[in-house]
Design an enzyme around this catalytic site. Structure first.
Site, PDB file in Angstrom:
ATOM      1  CB  CYS A  14      -9.292  12.926 -71.214  1.00  0.00           C
ATOM      2  SG  CYS A  14      -8.265  14.301 -71.759  1.00  0.00           S
ATOM      3  CG  HIS A  45     -12.260  17.965 -71.502  1.00  0.00           C
ATOM      4  ND1 HIS A  45     -12.433  16.954 -70.581  1.00  0.00           N
ATOM      5  CD2 HIS A  45     -11.279  17.524 -72.354  1.00  0.00           C
ATOM      6  CE1 HIS A  45     -11.604  15.947 -70.871  1.00  0.00           C
ATOM      7  NE2 HIS A  45     -10.890  16.286 -71.928  1.00  0.00           N
ATOM      8  CB  CYS A  49     -10.283  10.393 -77.316  1.00  0.00           C
ATOM      9  SG  CYS A  49     -10.647  12.156 -77.223  1.00  0.00           S
TER      10      CYS A  49
END
Length: 389
Positions: free
Chosen positions: A91, A345, A375
């Site tokens: 990510c 996201h 994260c």
């Protein structure tokens, strides 16, 4: 001493990563090319001056595989002489791309670089690059973790249990995220950072009108009987509301030395002050934002109280709340225009999306220092500190 500054940062509006999403029909190459083209057009620079383009993508398969950043740079009209590469830190891929670009500028390997990211989750589903792989980790990894790791949703539930977070607390983060993002959209606070595409002019996933009572009626999103037996401490608190959205989007950031910016008549938005990356327990997976924050602050010689604005990726509500508990963060400074729960996201794009939102919010609010952290799968996290110039 050389430095690295951001002179332009743009992103697409974030679309729902579903077949009916506004960006579903936009090929991933074209989605990334749109931001790459916009960042050059808005800055006015000759793209032939760019020394490298570094793009972040998580699911590198199909149209997002085989160094998609190179194809996107060519699709954006960059000269064939401009190189490009693609990186994967899950990510945090495009935040890592920003780190690599800035570090290359500071080291003297580049004078001008573009860091970017893309993810078309509606077209290339998360995990598509692992299809057909019976064992992705091998023997030695399995010997080190004989009970096995868990999906991210379970890790988020473990965090909620360890930090004693209630369902109401998690829902409040989600509700607040949508409220702040809706307000920012209404007040035009995203206007300077957005490059509309395919008829989409604002983030598609922002919802208004929900209440805590509404959210309280949602069912747990990750309940699994086997995991419930393995981890009896889990309270199954996380729902679709308190998890980030599956999304499509891209973003791009133009980075150069302040000396080069002056030569080109460009005004830097912020200096890339300090960088850090950290690892943590891969079972908990999402907690490395805590040591990454401490690490980057130490490197910067700053305290968290010195930071005016924070962007922390809202992968799940408990990530933000656990981080805030351990760092003592002032939540009035955090994700002031909403986060990934509301905005979305798009995995590989999110690092550059957060950076774009942060640098523009710093301009709007006159903030001196900004912190970004997120994260990442495998128990990783990037952290970056910006200083407004």
């Amino acid at each position: 001493m050389r430095d690295a500054v951001i002179v332009e940062a743009v992103r697409t509006p974030i679309g729902k990563g579903k077949p009916n999403g506004a960006l579903h029909d936009v090929h991933a190459v074209d989605l990334l090319a749109h931001s790459l083209r916009a960042v050059v057009e808005r800055s006015g620079i000759d793209p032939a001056l760019i020394d490298d383009v570094i793009g972040g993508v998580v699911t590198q398969v199909g149209e997002q595989g085989a160094n998609v950043t190179r194809r996107a740079a060519l699709a954006a009209g960059y000269p064939e002489s401009v190189p490009a590469t693609t990186v994967d830190r899950q990510c945090g891929s495009s935040q890592q791309a920003i780190h690599f670009a800035a570090q290359g500028v500071i080291a003297g390997a580049y004078d001008i670089a573009v860091a970017a990211g893309v993810e078309s989750m509606g077209r290339i589903p998360m995990g598509a690059n692992l299809v057909g792989s019976e064992d992705v980790s091998g023997v030695a990894f399995a010997e080190r973790y004989p009970e096995g790791l868990v999906p991210q949703g379970i890790s988020a539930e473990l965090i909620a249990a360890k930090w004693g977070l209630t369902r109401t607390q998690l829902d409040e983060v989600a509700l607040t995220s949508h409220e702040k993002a809706a307000r920012a959209t209404k007040n035009g606070l995203f206007a300077a950072e957005l490059a509309p595409i395919n008829g989409l002019e604002s983030d598609e996933g922002i919802r208004v009108g929900s209440t805590l009572d509404t959210l309280a009626g949602l069912r747990p999103a990750y309940y699994d009987p086997a995991m419930a037996e393995r981890f009896p401490q889990i309270g199954w608190q996380i729902t679709a509301a308190s998890a980030s959205q599956v999304s499509d989007g891209s973003a791009a950031v133009l980075i150069m030395t302040s000396e080069r910016a002056e030569q080109l008549g460009l005004r830097p938005l912020a200096r890339l002050h300090s960088f850090a990356v950290a690892g943590d327990d891969p079972l908990m997976m999402l907690t490395a934002v805590i040591p990454a924050t401490r690490k980057v602050l130490q490197r910067a010689g700053l305290q968290l109280s010195d930071i005016d604005l924070v962007e922390i990726n809202e992968a799940f509500s408990p990530v933000v709340l656990a981080w805030a508990q351990d760092t003592g963060a002032d939540m009035s400074k955090v994700n002031v225009n909403g986060g990934a729960i509301a905005i979305g996201h798009p995995l590989g794009a999110s690092g550059a999306r957060l950076m774009t939102t942060l640098v523009h919010a710093m301009q709007d609010r006159g903030a001196r220092y900004g912190l970004q952290t997120m994260c990442e799968a495998g128990g990783l996290a990037n952290a970056t500190i910006l200083e407004r110039l």
